[in-house]
Design a protein around this motif. Structure first.
Motif, mmCIF file in Angstrom:
data_model
loop_
_atom_site.group_PDB
_atom_site.id
_atom_site.type_symbol
_atom_site.label_atom_id
_atom_site.label_comp_id
_atom_site.label_asym_id
_atom_site.label_seq_id
_atom_site.Cartn_x
_atom_site.Cartn_y
_atom_site.Cartn_z
ATOM 1 N N MET A 1 18.533 29.406 34.971
ATOM 2 C CA MET A 1 19.302 29.400 35.935
ATOM 3 C C MET A 1 20.650 29.896 35.607
ATOM 4 N N ASN A 2 21.165 28.898 34.689
ATOM 5 C CA ASN A 2 22.614 29.040 34.256
ATOM 6 C C ASN A 2 22.772 30.378 33.517
ATOM 7 N N ASN A 3 21.755 30.965 32.917
ATOM 8 C CA ASN A 3 22.219 32.047 32.229
ATOM 9 C C ASN A 3 22.504 33.323 33.235
ATOM 10 N N ASP A 4 21.779 33.224 34.435
ATOM 11 C CA ASP A 4 22.029 34.216 35.497
ATOM 12 C C ASP A 4 23.324 33.963 36.236
ATOM 13 N N LEU A 5 23.777 32.637 36.339
ATOM 14 C CA LEU A 5 25.101 32.609 36.872
ATOM 15 C C LEU A 5 26.270 33.079 35.912
ATOM 16 N N TYR A 6 26.110 32.809 34.551
ATOM 17 C CA TYR A 6 26.992 33.080 33.471
ATOM 18 C C TYR A 6 26.976 34.654 33.453
ATOM 19 N N ALA A 7 25.798 35.353 33.671
ATOM 20 C CA ALA A 7 25.747 36.795 33.489
ATOM 21 C C ALA A 7 26.353 37.431 34.861
ATOM 22 N N PHE A 8 26.272 36.698 35.988
ATOM 23 C CA PHE A 8 26.937 37.176 37.403
ATOM 24 C C PHE A 8 28.381 37.115 37.049
ATOM 25 N N LEU A 9 28.901 35.921 36.613
ATOM 26 C CA LEU A 9 30.363 35.781 36.256
ATOM 27 C C LEU A 9 31.000 36.390 35.565
ATOM 28 N N ALA A 10 30.212 36.707 34.313
ATOM 29 C CA ALA A 10 30.914 37.863 33.237
ATOM 30 C C ALA A 10 30.958 39.334 33.900
ATOM 31 N N GLY A 11 29.843 39.593 34.817
ATOM 32 C CA GLY A 11 29.821 41.036 35.121
ATOM 33 C C GLY A 11 30.804 41.170 36.304
ATOM 34 N N PHE A 12 31.191 40.058 37.136
ATOM 35 C CA PHE A 12 32.197 40.026 38.194
ATOM 36 C C PHE A 12 33.631 39.903 37.329
ATOM 37 N N GLY A 13 33.835 39.429 36.201
ATOM 38 C CA GLY A 13 34.854 39.373 35.658
ATOM 39 C C GLY A 13 35.295 40.819 35.171
ATOM 40 N N ILE A 14 34.404 41.432 34.827
ATOM 41 C CA ILE A 14 34.482 42.935 33.947
ATOM 42 C C ILE A 14 34.955 43.809 35.177
ATOM 43 N N PHE A 15 34.280 43.442 36.220
ATOM 44 C CA PHE A 15 34.298 44.500 37.641
ATOM 45 C C PHE A 15 35.980 44.120 37.919
ATOM 46 N N LEU A 16 36.323 42.997 38.162
ATOM 47 C CA LEU A 16 37.658 42.565 38.550
ATOM 48 C C LEU A 16 38.795 42.949 37.818
ATOM 49 N N PHE A 17 38.449 43.086 36.193
ATOM 50 C CA PHE A 17 39.083 43.357 35.308
ATOM 51 C C PHE A 17 39.424 45.023 35.497
ATOM 52 N N VAL A 18 38.483 45.664 35.436
ATOM 53 C CA VAL A 18 38.489 47.288 35.593
ATOM 54 C C VAL A 18 39.353 47.692 37.073
ATOM 55 N N PHE A 19 38.836 47.023 38.012
ATOM 56 C CA PHE A 19 39.760 47.246 39.393
ATOM 57 C C PHE A 19 41.239 47.129 39.135
ATOM 58 N N LEU A 20 41.547 45.827 38.786
ATOM 59 C CA LEU A 20 42.902 45.592 38.633
ATOM 60 C C LEU A 20 43.662 46.652 37.786
ATOM 61 N N LEU A 21 42.972 46.978 36.461
ATOM 62 C CA LEU A 21 43.406 47.958 35.734
ATOM 63 C C LEU A 21 43.546 49.283 36.202
ATOM 64 N N VAL A 22 42.647 49.833 37.263
ATOM 65 C CA VAL A 22 42.544 51.119 37.911
ATOM 66 C C VAL A 22 43.788 50.846 38.842
ATOM 67 N N ALA A 23 43.992 49.729 39.611
ATOM 68 C CA ALA A 23 45.063 49.633 40.724
ATOM 69 C C ALA A 23 46.502 49.769 39.904
ATOM 70 N N CYS A 24 46.528 48.948 38.912
ATOM 71 C CA CYS A 24 47.835 49.169 38.083
ATOM 72 C C CYS A 24 48.330 50.410 37.758
ATOM 73 N N ILE A 25 47.313 51.092 37.088
ATOM 74 C CA ILE A 25 47.419 52.574 36.788
ATOM 75 C C ILE A 25 47.951 53.511 38.050
ATOM 76 N N LEU A 26 47.104 53.034 39.281
ATOM 77 C CA LEU A 26 47.463 53.993 40.262
ATOM 78 C C LEU A 26 48.967 53.661 40.833
ATOM 79 N N LEU A 27 49.378 52.426 40.701
ATOM 80 C CA LEU A 27 50.645 51.999 41.270
ATOM 81 C C LEU A 27 51.874 52.499 40.465
ATOM 82 N N ILE A 28 51.524 52.439 39.220
ATOM 83 C CA ILE A 28 52.281 53.236 37.937
ATOM 84 C C ILE A 28 52.750 54.667 38.143
ATOM 85 N N VAL A 29 51.682 55.437 38.571
ATOM 86 C CA VAL A 29 51.735 56.523 38.779
ATOM 87 C C VAL A 29 52.315 57.082 40.272
ATOM 88 N N THR A 30 52.037 56.218 41.187
ATOM 89 C CA THR A 30 52.489 56.326 42.442
ATOM 90 C C THR A 30 54.117 56.104 42.376
#
Length: 149
Positions: A1-30
């Protein structure tokens, strides 16, 4: 059970990082495009504090916004440094009000309506790219007309 939670949190962290990176690049270009449309150098959008100076010139035609936002930031810093939470809170509220005024002024400077300004305030990741990457043309800061008695 803990491994599933850690995997979910890691995946969510990566998703959040990529989203914020794309948002920052978009705002810089804008911001680069908004500065360019206003006849200012695009690279100025990358320089801290100087970009606020240029934004003040684009939206207001003077340095009033730049001076006001700098004062609110200094007051906020001093409130935090001196542990006066009400001072920091008031400075934060003042910064938010200044942001709303900036959105209204930048909207008018590009010939957009008050409804567009509401979009800039509430959904900046959508409306600022529309302003910078869309067909909006810079018409200059709109000055309040003097009422005569």
């Amino acid at each position: 059970m803990n491994n599933d939670l850690y995997a979910f949190l890691a995946g969510f962290g990566i998703f959040l990082f990529v989203f914020l990176l794309v948002a920052c690049i978009l705002l810089i270009v804008t911001n680069w495009k908004i500065f360019s449309k206003a006849g200012k150098p695009g690279w100025a959008s990358l320089i801290p504090f100087y970009n606020i100076y240029i934004m003040s010139d684009i939206a207001f035609g003077n340095l009033s916004y730049f001076i006001a936002i700098m004062i609110s930031w200094v007051v906020s810093f001093l409130g935090g440094f001196l542990e006066i939470s009400i001072l920091s809170s008031l400075a934060g509220l003042a910064s938010f009000v200044l942001y709303i005024i900036y959105c209204v002024k930048i909207s008018k400077a590009f010939g957009k309506s008050g409804g567009f300004a509401v979009g800039l305030v509430l959904l900046p990741l959508i409306f600022f790219p529309i302003l910078g990457l869309g067909s909006a043309e810079y018409i200059g800061p709109q000055q309040k007309e003097n009422a005569t008695l």
